[in-house]
Design an enzyme around this catalytic site. Structure first.
Site, PDB file in Angstrom:
ATOM      1  N   TYR A   1      -2.019  -0.241  11.458  1.00 50.66           N
ATOM      2  CA  TYR A   1      -2.396  -1.107   9.891  1.00 50.66           C
ATOM      3  C   TYR A   1      -0.897  -0.454   9.404  1.00 50.66           C
ATOM      4  O   TYR A   1      -0.442  -1.783   8.168  1.00 50.66           O
ATOM      5  CB  TYR A   1      -3.558  -0.634   8.383  1.00 50.66           C
ATOM      6  CG  TYR A   1      -3.610  -1.105   7.784  1.00 50.66           C
ATOM      7  CD1 TYR A   1      -3.440  -2.499   6.566  1.00 50.66           C
ATOM      8  CD2 TYR A   1      -3.005  -0.365   6.451  1.00 50.66           C
ATOM      9  CE1 TYR A   1      -4.066  -2.893   5.504  1.00 50.66           C
ATOM     10  CE2 TYR A   1      -3.559  -0.531   5.389  1.00 50.66           C
ATOM     11  CZ  TYR A   1      -3.108  -1.596   5.103  1.00 50.66           C
ATOM     12  OH  TYR A   1      -3.480  -2.019   3.090  1.00 50.66           O
TER      13      TYR A   1
ATOM     14  N   THR B   1       1.072  -0.876  -0.365  1.00 48.76           N
ATOM     15  CA  THR B   1      -0.119   0.164  -0.117  1.00 48.76           C
ATOM     16  C   THR B   1       0.656   1.694  -0.148  1.00 48.76           C
ATOM     17  O   THR B   1       1.680   1.208   0.521  1.00 48.76           O
ATOM     18  CB  THR B   1      -0.829   0.097   1.489  1.00 48.76           C
ATOM     19  OG1 THR B   1      -1.629   1.598   1.460  1.00 48.76           O
ATOM     20  CG2 THR B   1      -0.177  -0.473   2.635  1.00 48.76           C
ATOM     21  N   ASP B   2       0.536   2.429  -0.351  1.00 45.75           N
ATOM     22  CA  ASP B   2       0.625   3.451  -0.519  1.00 45.75           C
ATOM     23  C   ASP B   2       1.480   4.156   1.100  1.00 45.75           C
ATOM     24  O   ASP B   2       2.119   4.825   1.332  1.00 45.75           O
ATOM     25  CB  ASP B   2       0.321   4.676  -1.347  1.00 45.75           C
ATOM     26  CG  ASP B   2      -0.918   5.192  -1.164  1.00 45.75           C
ATOM     27  OD1 ASP B   2      -1.541   3.886  -0.005  1.00 45.75           O
ATOM     28  OD2 ASP B   2      -2.115   5.599  -1.511  1.00 45.75           O
ATOM     29  N   GLU B   3       0.052   4.015   2.496  1.00 48.37           N
ATOM     30  CA  GLU B   3       0.364   3.685   3.416  1.00 48.37           C
ATOM     31  C   GLU B   3       1.639   3.878   4.209  1.00 48.37           C
ATOM     32  O   GLU B   3       1.680   4.729   4.925  1.00 48.37           O
ATOM     33  CB  GLU B   3      -0.320   3.263   4.157  1.00 48.37           C
ATOM     34  CG  GLU B   3      -2.276   4.073   3.695  1.00 48.37           C
ATOM     35  CD  GLU B   3      -3.063   3.111   4.747  1.00 48.37           C
ATOM     36  OE1 GLU B   3      -2.909   3.902   5.858  1.00 48.37           O
ATOM     37  OE2 GLU B   3      -4.842   3.815   4.121  1.00 48.37           O
TER      38      GLU B   3
ATOM     39  N   LYS C   1       1.821  -3.248   7.299  1.00 46.36           N
ATOM     40  CA  LYS C   1       2.256  -3.592   6.076  1.00 46.36           C
ATOM     41  C   LYS C   1       3.709  -2.850   5.643  1.00 46.36           C
ATOM     42  O   LYS C   1       4.554  -3.665   4.866  1.00 46.36           O
ATOM     43  CB  LYS C   1       1.710  -2.717   5.152  1.00 46.36           C
ATOM     44  CG  LYS C   1      -0.414  -2.897   5.082  1.00 46.36           C
ATOM     45  CD  LYS C   1      -0.064  -4.684   4.490  1.00 46.36           C
ATOM     46  CE  LYS C   1      -0.111  -4.718   2.903  1.00 46.36           C
ATOM     47  NZ  LYS C   1      -0.311  -6.174   2.739  1.00 46.36           N
TER      48      LYS C   1
HETATM   49  P1  NAD Z   1      -9.452  -6.747   2.196  1.00 45.65           P
HETATM   50  O1  NAD Z   1      -9.778  -7.194   3.174  1.00 45.65           O
HETATM   51  O2  NAD Z   1     -10.925  -7.322   1.266  1.00 45.65           O
HETATM   52  O3  NAD Z   1      -8.999  -8.745   1.731  1.00 45.65           O
HETATM   53  C1  NAD Z   1      -8.057  -9.648   2.334  1.00 45.65           C
HETATM   54  C2  NAD Z   1      -8.677 -10.798   2.240  1.00 45.65           C
HETATM   55  O4  NAD Z   1      -7.053 -11.982   2.585  1.00 45.65           O
HETATM   56  C3  NAD Z   1      -9.787 -11.864   2.629  1.00 45.65           C
HETATM   57  O5  NAD Z   1     -10.138 -12.287   2.051  1.00 45.65           O
HETATM   58  C4  NAD Z   1      -9.212 -12.393   3.867  1.00 45.65           C
HETATM   59  O6  NAD Z   1     -10.698 -13.567   4.315  1.00 45.65           O
HETATM   60  C5  NAD Z   1      -8.247 -13.202   3.720  1.00 45.65           C
HETATM   61  N1  NAD Z   1      -7.420 -12.981   5.200  1.00 45.65           N
HETATM   62  C6  NAD Z   1      -6.811 -12.369   5.551  1.00 45.65           C
HETATM   63  N2  NAD Z   1      -6.305 -12.771   7.003  1.00 45.65           N
HETATM   64  C7  NAD Z   1      -5.895 -14.012   6.592  1.00 45.65           C
HETATM   65  C8  NAD Z   1      -4.718 -15.167   6.497  1.00 45.65           C
HETATM   66  N3  NAD Z   1      -4.649 -14.940   8.188  1.00 45.65           N
HETATM   67  N4  NAD Z   1      -4.682 -16.070   5.886  1.00 45.65           N
HETATM   68  C9  NAD Z   1      -5.097 -16.211   4.617  1.00 45.65           C
HETATM   69  N5  NAD Z   1      -6.245 -15.416   4.297  1.00 45.65           N
HETATM   70  C10 NAD Z   1      -6.606 -14.237   5.240  1.00 45.65           C
HETATM   71  O7  NAD Z   1      -8.392  -6.734   1.583  1.00 45.65           O
HETATM   72  P2  NAD Z   1      -8.387  -5.888   0.548  1.00 45.65           P
HETATM   73  O8  NAD Z   1      -8.671  -4.537   0.085  1.00 45.65           O
HETATM   74  O9  NAD Z   1      -8.167  -6.816  -1.082  1.00 45.65           O
HETATM   75  O10 NAD Z   1      -6.524  -5.939   0.298  1.00 45.65           O
HETATM   76  C11 NAD Z   1      -5.985  -6.831  -0.564  1.00 45.65           C
HETATM   77  C12 NAD Z   1      -4.570  -5.956  -0.173  1.00 45.65           C
HETATM   78  O11 NAD Z   1      -3.654  -5.169  -0.715  1.00 45.65           O
HETATM   79  C13 NAD Z   1      -3.804  -5.531   1.068  1.00 45.65           C
HETATM   80  O12 NAD Z   1      -2.495  -6.979   1.274  1.00 45.65           O
HETATM   81  C14 NAD Z   1      -3.964  -4.860   1.567  1.00 45.65           C
HETATM   82  O13 NAD Z   1      -3.034  -4.088   1.965  1.00 45.65           O
HETATM   83  C15 NAD Z   1      -3.166  -4.267  -0.069  1.00 45.65           C
HETATM   84  N6  NAD Z   1      -4.486  -2.943  -0.453  1.00 45.65           N
HETATM   85  C16 NAD Z   1      -5.153  -2.745  -0.488  1.00 45.65           C
HETATM   86  C17 NAD Z   1      -5.649  -1.230  -1.493  1.00 45.65           C
HETATM   87  C18 NAD Z   1      -6.833  -1.047  -1.133  1.00 45.65           C
HETATM   88  O14 NAD Z   1      -7.535   0.386  -1.494  1.00 45.65           O
HETATM   89  N7  NAD Z   1      -8.154  -1.806  -0.519  1.00 45.65           N
HETATM   90  C19 NAD Z   1      -4.336  -0.625  -1.838  1.00 45.65           C
HETATM   91  C20 NAD Z   1      -3.235  -1.054  -1.680  1.00 45.65           C
HETATM   92  C21 NAD Z   1      -3.090  -1.566  -1.311  1.00 45.65           C
HETATM   93  O1  DAU Z   2      -4.191   3.770   0.685  1.00 45.09           O
HETATM   94  C1  DAU Z   2      -4.389   2.687   0.647  1.00 45.09           C
HETATM   95  C2  DAU Z   2      -5.341   1.741   1.553  1.00 45.09           C
HETATM   96  O2  DAU Z   2      -6.591   2.136   1.626  1.00 45.09           O
HETATM   97  C3  DAU Z   2      -4.637   0.351   1.616  1.00 45.09           C
HETATM   98  O3  DAU Z   2      -3.693   0.417   1.950  1.00 45.09           O
HETATM   99  C4  DAU Z   2      -6.259  -0.165   2.715  1.00 45.09           C
HETATM  100  O4  DAU Z   2      -6.406  -1.309   3.201  1.00 45.09           O
HETATM  101  C5  DAU Z   2      -7.251   0.613   2.537  1.00 45.09           C
HETATM  102  O5  DAU Z   2      -8.533   0.149   3.012  1.00 45.09           O
HETATM  103  C6  DAU Z   2      -7.602   2.454   1.798  1.00 45.09           C
HETATM  104  O6  DAU Z   2      -7.073   3.152   3.782  1.00 45.09           O
HETATM  105  P1  DAU Z   2      -7.835   4.556   4.161  1.00 45.09           P
HETATM  106  O7  DAU Z   2      -8.010   4.589   5.095  1.00 45.09           O
HETATM  107  O8  DAU Z   2      -7.711   5.492   3.093  1.00 45.09           O
HETATM  108  O9  DAU Z   2      -9.781   4.261   3.783  1.00 45.09           O
HETATM  109  P2  DAU Z   2     -10.823   4.262   4.409  1.00 45.09           P
HETATM  110  O10 DAU Z   2     -12.485   3.818   2.802  1.00 45.09           O
HETATM  111  O11 DAU Z   2     -10.298   3.707   5.203  1.00 45.09           O
HETATM  112  O12 DAU Z   2     -10.784   5.755   4.492  1.00 45.09           O
HETATM  113  C7  DAU Z   2     -10.847   6.490   3.178  1.00 45.09           C
HETATM  114  C8  DAU Z   2     -10.726   7.806   3.411  1.00 45.09           C
HETATM  115  O13 DAU Z   2     -12.099   8.050   4.475  1.00 45.09           O
HETATM  116  C9  DAU Z   2     -10.707   8.305   4.878  1.00 45.09           C
HETATM  117  O14 DAU Z   2      -9.458   9.378   4.667  1.00 45.09           O
HETATM  118  C10 DAU Z   2     -10.938   8.586   6.200  1.00 45.09           C
HETATM  119  C11 DAU Z   2     -11.965   8.418   5.459  1.00 45.09           C
HETATM  120  N1  DAU Z   2     -13.100   7.906   5.888  1.00 45.09           N
HETATM  121  C12 DAU Z   2     -13.262   6.711   6.361  1.00 45.09           C
HETATM  122  C13 DAU Z   2     -14.496   5.508   7.296  1.00 45.09           C
HETATM  123  C14 DAU Z   2     -14.699   4.148   6.842  1.00 45.09           C
HETATM  124  C15 DAU Z   2     -14.296   8.664   6.740  1.00 45.09           C
HETATM  125  O15 DAU Z   2     -14.616   9.630   6.389  1.00 45.09           O
HETATM  126  N2  DAU Z   2     -15.531   7.827   7.546  1.00 45.09           N
HETATM  127  C16 DAU Z   2     -15.853   6.181   7.734  1.00 45.09           C
HETATM  128  O16 DAU Z   2     -16.843   6.199   7.698  1.00 45.09           O
END
Ligand code: NAD
Ligand code: DAU
Length: 349
Positions: A155, A130-132, A159
């Site tokens: 988180y 992730t970019d975080e 990562k």
């Molecule tokens: P998600 O939470 O939707 O899915 C995670 C999956 O991993 C689920 O299916 C869960 O059952 C599985 N999992 C969790 N713990 C596990 C374990 N111990 N063993 C096996 N499986 C397990 O997550 P996502 O949003 O699809 O993110 C996927 C990946 O991409 C993550 O590594 C996250 O850090 C990264 N990522 C997410 C975003 C985003 O915006 N969502 C952005 C950048 C990177």
């Molecule tokens: O940048 C990549 C990341 O983006 C991934 O690595 C994470 O897995 C993914 O969850 C996401 O993280 P964020 O914290 O940015 O996403 P989230 O959707 O939780 O929140 C987006 C923005 O909105 C953040 O500034 C917090 C705000 N927010 C979030 C929720 C859930 C609100 O204002 N209200 C809310 O109820």
């Protein structure tokens, strides 16, 4: 080629599995997932019966299980997405993030290295991150692949730690690795604890739409199939040992994004313009809330020719349509345990 995709039942993982199963019929795709609250096999119902797809229920924290699974299937490559992924949950339960994101990743690295020892160079470990990990930006600047790590939430710390371990296995043991760091994804199958699907669900049900603080935090949004396309390109054409940033060139302040979504949903639901904006409710800010993320993906664009395929307006419109057409999916994932999480997260403020 036999590819192990971890976390394939989650949001991004399901799009990666679908792309690989459909695009590469000669590959065998194995989806290893623990099926936590975020994992849902309904996300993959359309490919579940394909000959080149196998689902394995398992936990990456369980080293003995990984060992047996690698022995049984003899994978050529790993694409590692399994993780705990929600920042708010990491604030209330950080240890769960250490187990899966740190220990789970080290277990996978150890297992892959041991099983691939006789011909390491013929294998690949691709880590999705992730970019975080880069921390929080002020009003100016973008994260590049050279930006120093500065994680600020449990988180992002977990990562960042996993990224360091992946690089350590490359430098110390010669394991062939690739890493990508992506910005915020949105699109179908996104679990409605994250901002966009939570807002869509609440607007649909005419419930308050919670905006943290003043809604001034900025995120760079990418349509999830475009992330899956980037992973495909990096997996096949990226250089071993390198990192690629992936982003949408699409920065939005949270409040402006929610206002856009409210107006779009008023239009799609036939409600008077302005009605859903009345649902916007400012709530207590997230602890340690990162102000701004913005990703410079010029390396990926220039070297590998990837670019986002849709505008934000197109992607958001398709996303809203998907949620309005898949209300059964939404209702299934928002029942049960999710209800108690939601009550804890929002009602106590
Ligand atoms: P998600 O939470 O939707 O899915 C995670 C999956 O991993 C689920 O299916 C869960 O059952 C599985 N999992 C969790 N713990 C596990 C374990 N111990 N063993 C096996 N499986 C397990 O997550 P996502 O949003 O699809 O993110 C996927 C990946 O991409 C993550 O590594 C996250 O850090 C990264 N990522 C997410 C975003 C985003 O915006 N969502 C952005 C950048 C990177
Ligand atoms: O940048 C990549 C990341 O983006 C991934 O690595 C994470 O897995 C993914 O969850 C996401 O993280 P964020 O914290 O940015 O996403 P989230 O959707 O939780 O929140 C987006 C923005 O909105 C953040 O500034 C917090 C705000 N927010 C979030 C929720 C859930 C609100 O204002 N209200 C809310 O109820």
């Amino acid at each position: 080629m036999k590819i192990l995709i971890t976390g394939g039942a989650g949001f991004i993982g399901s799009h990666v599995v679908r792309l690989f199963v459909n695009k590469y019929p000669s590959y065998q795709i194995f989806n290893l997932d623990k099926l936590t609250y975020a994992g849902n096999l309904a996300n993959l119902a359309d490919v579940a019966d394909r000959e080149n797809y196998t689902f394995l229920k398992g936990d990456i924290v369980d080293a003995a299980y990984l060992d047996e699974t690698f022995s049984k299937y003899n994978f050529d490559a790993v694409i590692h997405l399994a993780a705990e992924s929600h920042v708010d949950r990491s604030i209330s339960d950080p240890l769960a993030f250490v187990y899966t994101n740190v220990i789970g990743t080290v277990n996978l690295l150890n297992t892959a290295r041991r099983h691939w020892a006789s011909n390491l160079q013929d294998h690949l470990f691709y880590h999705v991150s992730t970019d975080e990990v880069y921390g929080s930006l002020g009003a100016e600047g973008m994260f590049t692949e050279e930006t120093a790590y500065d994680p600020r939430s449990p988180y992002s710390a977990s990562k960042a730690s996993s990224d360091h371990f992946v690089r350590a296995w490359y430098h110390t043991y010669g394991l062939p690795v690739k890493i990508s760091n992506c910005s915020n994804n949105y699109g179908p199958n996104h679990f409605p604890e994250k901002l966009i699907p939570l807002a869509i669900n609440n607007i649909r049900n005419e419930k308050p739409v919670p905006v943290y603080g003043k809604g001034e935090n900025v995120r760079d949004w990418l349509y999830v199939p475009d992330h899956a396309r980037a992973i495909d390109v990096i997996f096949h054409e990226g250089k071993v040992g390198e990192t690629y940033n992936i982003g949408g060139v699409n920065e939005w302040k949270n409040l402006e994004l929610i206002e856009l979504l409210c107006d779009l949903m008023d239009e799609k639901l036939g409600r008077p313009q302005g009605r859903s904006r009345q649902l916007i409710t400012f709530v207590k800010d997230r602890a340690g809330h990162d102000l701004r993320y913005a990703i410079d993906s010029s390396k990926l664009m220039n070297e590998l020719g990837w670019e986002p395929s849709v505008t934000f307006e197109e992607g958001l419109s398709k996303t809203v349509d998907w949620y309005l057409q898949n209300t059964e999916w939404l209702e299934n994932v928002t029942s049960g345990n999710y209800q108690s999480y939601y009550e804890q997260q929002y009602v106590s403020r």
